[in-house]
Write a protein that holds these residues in place. Structure first.
Motif, PDB file in Angstrom:
ATOM      1  N   ASP A   1      29.672  13.263   7.966  1.00 51.85           N
ATOM      2  CA  ASP A   1      29.044  12.980   9.254  1.00 51.85           C
ATOM      3  C   ASP A   1      28.153  14.088   9.847  1.00 51.85           C
ATOM      4  O   ASP A   1      27.317  13.791  10.248  1.00 51.85           O
ATOM      5  CB  ASP A   1      30.535  12.777  10.405  1.00 51.85           C
ATOM      6  CG  ASP A   1      29.865  12.299  11.743  1.00 51.85           C
ATOM      7  OD1 ASP A   1      28.908  11.431  11.575  1.00 51.85           O
ATOM      8  OD2 ASP A   1      30.511  12.870  12.658  1.00 51.85           O
TER       9      ASP A   1
ATOM     10  N   ASN B   1      24.959  13.892   7.673  1.00 54.64           N
ATOM     11  CA  ASN B   1      24.313  12.752   8.444  1.00 54.64           C
ATOM     12  C   ASN B   1      23.696  13.027   9.672  1.00 54.64           C
ATOM     13  O   ASN B   1      22.444  12.895   9.888  1.00 54.64           O
ATOM     14  CB  ASN B   1      25.098  11.605   8.676  1.00 54.64           C
ATOM     15  CG  ASN B   1      25.304  10.712   7.558  1.00 54.64           C
ATOM     16  OD1 ASN B   1      24.862  10.729   6.479  1.00 54.64           O
ATOM     17  ND2 ASN B   1      26.301   9.798   7.401  1.00 54.64           N
TER      18      ASN B   1
ATOM     19  N   ILE C   1      19.673  13.280  10.521  1.00 55.59           N
ATOM     20  CA  ILE C   1      18.951  12.451  11.545  1.00 55.59           C
ATOM     21  C   ILE C   1      18.108  13.697  12.309  1.00 55.59           C
ATOM     22  O   ILE C   1      17.224  13.151  12.962  1.00 55.59           O
ATOM     23  CB  ILE C   1      20.051  11.911  12.535  1.00 55.59           C
ATOM     24  CG1 ILE C   1      20.583  10.581  11.771  1.00 55.59           C
ATOM     25  CG2 ILE C   1      19.590  11.392  14.040  1.00 55.59           C
ATOM     26  CD1 ILE C   1      21.899  10.075  12.260  1.00 55.59           C
TER      27      ILE C   1
ATOM     28  N   LEU D   1      16.202   3.968  13.796  1.00 50.99           N
ATOM     29  CA  LEU D   1      17.509   4.457  13.408  1.00 50.99           C
ATOM     30  C   LEU D   1      18.224   3.170  13.364  1.00 50.99           C
ATOM     31  O   LEU D   1      19.255   3.251  12.365  1.00 50.99           O
ATOM     32  CB  LEU D   1      17.825   5.438  14.358  1.00 50.99           C
ATOM     33  CG  LEU D   1      19.211   6.289  13.919  1.00 50.99           C
ATOM     34  CD1 LEU D   1      18.967   7.181  12.557  1.00 50.99           C
ATOM     35  CD2 LEU D   1      19.649   7.415  14.931  1.00 50.99           C
ATOM     36  N   LEU D   2      18.547   2.390  14.372  1.00 52.91           N
ATOM     37  CA  LEU D   2      19.320   1.217  14.448  1.00 52.91           C
ATOM     38  C   LEU D   2      18.959   0.320  13.141  1.00 52.91           C
ATOM     39  O   LEU D   2      19.931  -0.213  12.582  1.00 52.91           O
ATOM     40  CB  LEU D   2      19.343   0.534  15.695  1.00 52.91           C
ATOM     41  CG  LEU D   2      20.301   1.189  16.880  1.00 52.91           C
ATOM     42  CD1 LEU D   2      19.765   0.640  18.234  1.00 52.91           C
ATOM     43  CD2 LEU D   2      21.415   1.072  16.638  1.00 52.91           C
TER      44      LEU D   2
ATOM     45  N   GLU E   1      17.680   1.026  10.302  1.00 54.37           N
ATOM     46  CA  GLU E   1      18.289   1.547   8.996  1.00 54.37           C
ATOM     47  C   GLU E   1      19.700   1.296   8.873  1.00 54.37           C
ATOM     48  O   GLU E   1      20.141   1.129   7.966  1.00 54.37           O
ATOM     49  CB  GLU E   1      17.751   3.038   9.125  1.00 54.37           C
ATOM     50  CG  GLU E   1      18.062   3.867   7.737  1.00 54.37           C
ATOM     51  CD  GLU E   1      17.271   3.102   6.731  1.00 54.37           C
ATOM     52  OE1 GLU E   1      17.712   3.229   5.396  1.00 54.37           O
ATOM     53  OE2 GLU E   1      16.044   2.597   6.994  1.00 54.37           O
ATOM     54  N   TYR E   2      20.466   1.587  10.174  1.00 57.80           N
ATOM     55  CA  TYR E   2      21.917   1.617   9.960  1.00 57.80           C
ATOM     56  C   TYR E   2      21.984   0.122   9.499  1.00 57.80           C
ATOM     57  O   TYR E   2      23.019  -0.244   8.863  1.00 57.80           O
ATOM     58  CB  TYR E   2      22.743   1.894  11.251  1.00 57.80           C
ATOM     59  CG  TYR E   2      22.996   3.353  11.330  1.00 57.80           C
ATOM     60  CD1 TYR E   2      23.554   3.968  10.364  1.00 57.80           C
ATOM     61  CD2 TYR E   2      22.378   3.992  12.409  1.00 57.80           C
ATOM     62  CE1 TYR E   2      23.850   5.517  10.656  1.00 57.80           C
ATOM     63  CE2 TYR E   2      22.692   5.534  12.723  1.00 57.80           C
ATOM     64  CZ  TYR E   2      23.425   6.073  11.487  1.00 57.80           C
ATOM     65  OH  TYR E   2      23.680   7.341  11.881  1.00 57.80           O
ATOM     66  N   ARG E   3      21.533  -0.957  10.453  1.00 60.38           N
ATOM     67  CA  ARG E   3      21.840  -2.372   9.973  1.00 60.38           C
ATOM     68  C   ARG E   3      21.337  -2.497   8.591  1.00 60.38           C
ATOM     69  O   ARG E   3      22.408  -3.278   8.089  1.00 60.38           O
ATOM     70  CB  ARG E   3      20.961  -3.140  11.014  1.00 60.38           C
ATOM     71  CG  ARG E   3      21.432  -3.206  12.166  1.00 60.38           C
ATOM     72  CD  ARG E   3      20.741  -4.051  12.987  1.00 60.38           C
ATOM     73  NE  ARG E   3      21.050  -3.938  14.426  1.00 60.38           N
ATOM     74  CZ  ARG E   3      20.377  -3.768  15.719  1.00 60.38           C
ATOM     75  NH1 ARG E   3      18.891  -3.869  15.510  1.00 60.38           N
ATOM     76  NH2 ARG E   3      20.712  -3.757  16.834  1.00 60.38           N
TER      77      ARG E   3
ATOM     78  N   ARG F   1      21.328  -0.304   5.866  1.00 59.29           N
ATOM     79  CA  ARG F   1      22.457   0.141   5.039  1.00 59.29           C
ATOM     80  C   ARG F   1      23.662  -0.623   5.049  1.00 59.29           C
ATOM     81  O   ARG F   1      24.425  -0.628   4.151  1.00 59.29           O
ATOM     82  CB  ARG F   1      22.421   1.474   5.497  1.00 59.29           C
ATOM     83  CG  ARG F   1      21.378   2.594   4.977  1.00 59.29           C
ATOM     84  CD  ARG F   1      21.785   3.654   5.412  1.00 59.29           C
ATOM     85  NE  ARG F   1      20.425   4.549   5.131  1.00 59.29           N
ATOM     86  CZ  ARG F   1      20.634   5.884   4.891  1.00 59.29           C
ATOM     87  NH1 ARG F   1      21.755   6.567   4.874  1.00 59.29           N
ATOM     88  NH2 ARG F   1      19.390   6.475   4.467  1.00 59.29           N
ATOM     89  N   GLY F   2      24.201  -1.168   6.252  1.00 56.71           N
ATOM     90  CA  GLY F   2      25.199  -1.919   6.354  1.00 56.71           C
ATOM     91  C   GLY F   2      25.118  -3.308   5.619  1.00 56.71           C
ATOM     92  O   GLY F   2      26.297  -3.547   5.007  1.00 56.71           O
TER      93      GLY F   2
ATOM     94  N   GLN G   1      25.902  -2.406   1.785  1.00 57.02           N
ATOM     95  CA  GLN G   1      27.010  -1.994   1.247  1.00 57.02           C
ATOM     96  C   GLN G   1      27.998  -3.117   0.860  1.00 57.02           C
ATOM     97  O   GLN G   1      27.895  -4.088   1.763  1.00 57.02           O
ATOM     98  CB  GLN G   1      27.455  -1.020   2.467  1.00 57.02           C
ATOM     99  CG  GLN G   1      27.077   0.306   2.527  1.00 57.02           C
ATOM    100  CD  GLN G   1      27.415   1.098   3.503  1.00 57.02           C
ATOM    101  OE1 GLN G   1      28.590   0.889   4.196  1.00 57.02           O
ATOM    102  NE2 GLN G   1      26.935   2.314   3.840  1.00 57.02           N
TER     103      GLN G   1
END
Length: 158
Positions: A32, A35, A39, A146-147, A149-151, A153-154, A157
């Motif tokens: 964390d 990360n 960021i 950023l959002l 990228e998170y989506r 990557r989610g 996975q």
């Protein structure tokens, strides 16, 4: 003697389980932090480019920006401690407690609003109103990316 071996074996298993859980938790926390650092590095590059900061301007901009972010984080932590964590089950809170929590929440929101106002006024004085508006846009665009990228990557996975 056999009983002693079994008891020792259990203790060793519990000890190994405890250390395994500790290492997993420590590893997750370290990940964390990595990360967050990544960021922060991306944010510095993104904002520096978007605002066309010279090295001299960056030495003025980043200390002001970082102090502002630190102050906002302190307010968010205060809100979390005083309101969100304390009243996690809202079905069991009394009306007077809810009223007091709501008033405190609004106070913290006003403090954050005042903090933002002072920050953006200072940015306009130090740089310009146009660059301050570009900062608004850069912050919005960075959060959006950023959002995304998170989506992304989610979804990738398992």
């Amino acid at each position: 003697m056999n009983f002693t071996c079994i008891a020792m074996s259990r203790k060793l298993r519990y000890l190994a389980l405890f250390f395994g859980a500790f290492l997993l938790a420590f590893g997750a926390r370290a990940q964390d932090r990595r990360n967050q650092e990544q960021i922060k590095t991306l944010k510095i590059a993104f904002f520096t480019e978007r605002l066309n900061l010279t090295p001299e301007e960056a030495t003025v901009f980043w200390p002001i920006y970082n102090a502002h972010e630190k102050a906002k984080e302190a307010l968010r932590d205060q809100e979390r401690r005083e309101i969100r964590d304390r009243f996690s089950n809202l079905d069991e809170i009394s009306e007077p407690e809810a009223q007091k929590a709501l008033e405190r929440y609004l106070e913290i929101e006003e403090q954050e609003e005042e903090l933002d106002k002072e920050f953006y006024q200072r940015m306009a004085r130090e740089f310009s109103a146009v660059r301050t508006l570009k900062l608004f846009q850069a912050e919005r665009d960075f959060r959006r990316r950023l959002l995304q990228e998170y989506r992304k990557r989610g979804r990738n996975q398992p």
